[in-house]
Design a protein around this motif. Structure first.
Motif, PDB file in Angstrom:
ATOM      1  N   LYS A 123      74.216  55.470  -5.347  1.00  0.00           N
ATOM      2  CA  LYS A 123      74.041  56.908  -5.207  1.00  0.00           C
ATOM      3  C   LYS A 123      72.854  57.224  -6.084  1.00  0.00           C
ATOM      4  CE  LYS A 123      77.604  59.321  -5.233  1.00  0.00           C
ATOM      5  NZ  LYS A 123      78.903  60.127  -5.584  1.00  0.00           N
ATOM      6  N   ALA A 124      72.868  56.715  -7.263  1.00  0.00           N
ATOM      7  CA  ALA A 124      71.659  57.161  -8.211  1.00  0.00           C
ATOM      8  C   ALA A 124      70.409  56.565  -7.815  1.00  0.00           C
ATOM      9  CB  ALA A 124      71.888  56.484  -9.634  1.00  0.00           C
ATOM     10  N   ALA A 125      70.347  55.563  -7.159  1.00  0.00           N
ATOM     11  CA  ALA A 125      69.011  54.839  -6.755  1.00  0.00           C
ATOM     12  C   ALA A 125      68.800  55.482  -5.511  1.00  0.00           C
ATOM     13  CB  ALA A 125      69.232  53.289  -6.376  1.00  0.00           C
ATOM     14  N   ARG A 126      69.553  55.969  -4.508  1.00  0.00           N
ATOM     15  CA  ARG A 126      69.161  56.620  -3.430  1.00  0.00           C
ATOM     16  C   ARG A 126      68.562  58.046  -3.632  1.00  0.00           C
ATOM     17  NH1 ARG A 126      74.152  54.599   0.303  1.00  0.00           N
ATOM     18  NH2 ARG A 126      72.984  52.856   1.077  1.00  0.00           N
ATOM     19  N   ALA A 127      69.194  58.758  -4.618  1.00  0.00           N
ATOM     20  CA  ALA A 127      68.755  59.937  -5.207  1.00  0.00           C
ATOM     21  C   ALA A 127      67.220  59.831  -5.787  1.00  0.00           C
ATOM     22  CB  ALA A 127      69.473  60.343  -6.602  1.00  0.00           C
ATOM     23  N   LEU A 128      66.806  58.786  -6.443  1.00  0.00           N
ATOM     24  CA  LEU A 128      65.457  58.540  -6.906  1.00  0.00           C
ATOM     25  C   LEU A 128      64.514  58.455  -5.803  1.00  0.00           C
ATOM     26  CD1 LEU A 128      66.021  56.183  -9.802  1.00  0.00           C
ATOM     27  CD2 LEU A 128      65.121  58.447  -9.937  1.00  0.00           C
ATOM     28  N   LEU A 129      64.970  57.797  -4.730  1.00  0.00           N
ATOM     29  CA  LEU A 129      63.999  57.604  -3.528  1.00  0.00           C
ATOM     30  C   LEU A 129      64.004  58.650  -2.392  1.00  0.00           C
ATOM     31  CD1 LEU A 129      64.878  53.604  -2.674  1.00  0.00           C
ATOM     32  CD2 LEU A 129      62.845  54.804  -3.951  1.00  0.00           C
ATOM     33  N   SER A 130      65.081  59.715  -2.605  1.00  0.00           N
ATOM     34  CA  SER A 130      65.064  60.848  -1.828  1.00  0.00           C
ATOM     35  C   SER A 130      63.930  61.577  -1.139  1.00  0.00           C
ATOM     36  CB  SER A 130      66.047  61.728  -2.254  1.00  0.00           C
ATOM     37  OG  SER A 130      65.722  62.422  -3.362  1.00  0.00           O
ATOM     38  N   ASN A 131      62.847  61.626  -2.185  1.00  0.00           N
ATOM     39  CA  ASN A 131      61.695  62.660  -1.794  1.00  0.00           C
ATOM     40  C   ASN A 131      60.526  61.477  -1.801  1.00  0.00           C
ATOM     41  OD1 ASN A 131      63.190  64.727  -2.169  1.00  0.00           O
ATOM     42  ND2 ASN A 131      62.810  64.825  -4.357  1.00  0.00           N
ATOM     43  N   GLN A 194      55.290  50.487  -7.555  1.00  0.00           N
ATOM     44  CA  GLN A 194      55.872  48.905  -7.584  1.00  0.00           C
ATOM     45  C   GLN A 194      57.491  49.012  -8.070  1.00  0.00           C
ATOM     46  OE1 GLN A 194      54.906  46.624 -11.129  1.00  0.00           O
ATOM     47  NE2 GLN A 194      54.659  44.933  -9.809  1.00  0.00           N
ATOM     48  N   LEU A 195      57.560  50.006  -8.649  1.00  0.00           N
ATOM     49  CA  LEU A 195      59.060  49.978  -9.100  1.00  0.00           C
ATOM     50  C   LEU A 195      59.805  50.538  -7.930  1.00  0.00           C
ATOM     51  CD1 LEU A 195      58.925  51.301 -12.899  1.00  0.00           C
ATOM     52  CD2 LEU A 195      59.778  49.033 -11.974  1.00  0.00           C
ATOM     53  N   GLU A 196      59.286  51.498  -7.212  1.00  0.00           N
ATOM     54  CA  GLU A 196      60.104  52.069  -6.013  1.00  0.00           C
ATOM     55  C   GLU A 196      60.361  50.905  -4.939  1.00  0.00           C
ATOM     56  OE1 GLU A 196      59.007  56.703  -5.720  1.00  0.00           O
ATOM     57  OE2 GLU A 196      57.551  55.397  -4.997  1.00  0.00           O
ATOM     58  N   GLU A 197      59.293  50.149  -4.695  1.00  0.00           N
ATOM     59  CA  GLU A 197      59.356  49.040  -3.879  1.00  0.00           C
ATOM     60  C   GLU A 197      60.532  48.164  -4.253  1.00  0.00           C
ATOM     61  OE1 GLU A 197      57.355  48.065  -0.662  1.00  0.00           O
ATOM     62  OE2 GLU A 197      57.438  50.090  -0.953  1.00  0.00           O
ATOM     63  N   GLN A 198      60.370  47.823  -5.532  1.00  0.00           N
ATOM     64  CA  GLN A 198      61.709  46.912  -6.002  1.00  0.00           C
ATOM     65  C   GLN A 198      63.253  47.560  -5.833  1.00  0.00           C
ATOM     66  OE1 GLN A 198      60.751  46.066 -10.176  1.00  0.00           O
ATOM     67  NE2 GLN A 198      58.849  44.844  -9.577  1.00  0.00           N
TER      68      GLN A 198
END
Length: 521
Positions: A123-131, A194-198
């Motif tokens: 849930k926390a990871a998906r929140a970081l990638l939501s935007n 790079q971190l978003e891709e990981q």
């Protein structure tokens, strides 16, 4: 016949009576299930909805557990409480054939905790990638080049100091570029990407674990998957913390870390960048005197979305940051700062084009909040005029600074076709600041006053304009063609009079060079 009809009617009434009783029984079962669900905190919402409909088996109290047989795992991202892990029980007369001992074991609760940990991390990871926004292929290639450079520098730093902490090493690496804001934020964004891709890859891996768990049939498989789930949750949390750390890095702290490691004065500053750009412009003037026209021709023949941006920037020497519509990254609280309007181009009745520029790099006593000027009709190519007319006479031009720089690199490759310069044999290229320096040189060569020049460049002080361009601009057989209508430049703040002359500046530069030579001796 009458008797047969009467029997049929009687049978129909009996069927209706039995159906009514069955319907009432079903309703009673659903009501009982609802009462049980309110007190059962071990079940998912899906399991609660299915209870009473024949989809869930409940072990009676005599079985010793009294735990609901809910689905094995909730859907990813729901965040609901986990049910105890048990295989479906066989129905024998409406009750479970055997009491399921796993429901009350510590392993069942441990598995639920592991999966709850994973679900929270997801849930926390998906929140970081939501935007997250899609990135162009050319930008990805640019990030890849930057990451290669940072990795090479990291290895050198690690070899010189094996005990250095990874976060401190990152501050030092970015500190090398902290003297130039554009370079610093471009490098930081490459690391962030790079971190978003990981993180995206890690989420895909955990999706596979979810599916494997739902399809597992033996305790051995589930035991192995529990270990992988725990590792996946830790990996997601680790990447999320790294992203949060990257976002907190600022120029000042990175510059301080670099200076502490390598000594003061080692950070490449804005003055060094100015000198390098001016040297590059001198090389361009020697190697290809008509490099401006060649660049604009290549730009006109391109299909890039930045074609109009590059034309206006090359004619007016606009800073790349002034096209950026996002809040100024140097602002104290970027979330509270309003979005910028970028560059607005309007077609006038006279045929000229009015350009309105919202300033960047603003300070209490530096920079212009807003400036406007007119481009002469003869300087507007037909393709841009047609684009302006299609937009009802008004175009808003916005772009990320790095995206604009990438466009200039692509156009440079077409113009110079692999030509190189310097001892390092760097590819000959054009940057937005090359046009800014050449713009200042051409205005100065056309007789513009320093106050006019400062306003056109978006400066408050007439002293600042002396840093741009060259005093003579090279040998020319004719006066430079200026696209700006003289007298049309207007700025928010009045221009402060200069406190030094060019002769004083030359003397100051000569003294500095003499002092440097004497220190070397």
């Amino acid at each position: 016949m009458k008797l047969t009809s009467a029997l049929r009617r009687l049978a129909a009434k009996a069927d209706h009576l039995f159906d009514t009783k069955a319907s009432l029984a079903a309703k009673d079962a659903q009501f009982d299930a609802k009462q049980r669900n309110e007190l059962d905190i071990t079940k998912t919402e899906d399991a609660k909805l299915s209870d009473g409909l024949g989809n869930v088996v409940r072990v009676p109290p005599s079985g010793g557990t009294g735990v609901s047989q809910a689905p094995a795992i909730a859907e990813p991202g729901t965040g609901e409480a986990m049910a105890s892990e048990q295989p479906p029980a066989a129905l024998q007369g409406g009750v479970a054939s055997q009491p399921l001992e796993a429901a009350s074991s510590a392993d069942a609760w441990a598995s639920a905790d592991d999966r709850k940990h994973l679900m929270d991390a997801v849930k926390a990871a998906r929140a970081l990638l939501s935007n997250r926004q899609p990135v162009r292929a050319s930008t990805q290639q640019n990030y890849a080049r930057k990451l290669v450079v940072l990795e090479q520098q990291r290895k050198v730093l690690q070899e010189s100091d094996p005990k250095i902490h990874s976060r401190q090493a990152l501050r030092i690496l970015l500190g090398k570029y902290a003297g130039v804001p554009g370079s610093f934020f471009a490098m930081r964004r490459a690391l962030h990407y790079q971190l978003e891709e990981q993180l995206t890859q890690a989420l895909q891996n955990q999706d596979k674990l979810q599916k494997a768990w739902r399809n597992s049939t033996t305790e051995l498989q589930r035991s192995s998957l529990l270990g992988e789930m725990s590792a996946a949750a830790l990996e997601l949390e680790k990447i999320a913390k790294s992203i949060a750390f990257i976002s907190t890095l600022d120029r000042e702290s990175c510059m301080a870390a670099y200076a502490k490691k390598h000594g003061n004065g080692s950070v490449k500053n804005q003055d060094t960048s100015f000198a390098q750009t001016k040297a590059l412009v001198s090389i361009l003037n020697r190697r290809m005197p008509d490099w401006q026209a060649a660049f604009r021709a290549a730009n006109e023949n391109s299909n890039s979305i930045y074609r109009a941006h590059a034309l206006i920037q090359s004619l007016l020497g606009i800073r790349p940051a002034e096209f950026d519509s996002s809040p100024d990254p140097m602002a104290g609280d970027a979330n509270q700062a309003p979005r910028r309007s970028g560059v607005t181009v309007s077609l006038l009745e006279t045929g000229n084009v009015k350009v309105t520029i919202e300033g960047a790099k603003l300070g209490e006593h530096s920079g212009q909040d807003l400036r406007t000027m007119e481009l002469a009709a003869h300087a507007i190519p037909p393709w841009f005029l047609a684009q302006l007319q299609q937009a009802a006479g008004v175009l808003k031009l916005t772009s990320k600074p790095q995206a604009l720089r990438d466009h200039y690199e692509r156009m440079s490759a077409k113009v110079f076709k692999g030509a190189a310069y310097g001892k390092a044999h760097r590819p000959l290229h054009v940057t937005p600041y090359c046009f800014r320096h050449r713009f200042a040189t051409d205005l100065r060569g056309s007789g513009w006053e320093v106050e006019e020049l400062a306003a056109a460049l978006g400066q408050q002080s007439s002293d600042t304009q002396k840093r741009y361009g060259h005093r003579k601009g090279g040998q020319r057989s004719k006066q430079p063609e200026i696209a700006v209508v003289r007298g049309s430049v207007q700025a928010t703040h009045a221009i402060k009079p200069r406190s030094t002359s060019w002769k004083q500046v030359e003397k100051s530069v000569t003294r500095q060079k003499t002092a440097q030579r004497s220190r070397k001796k």
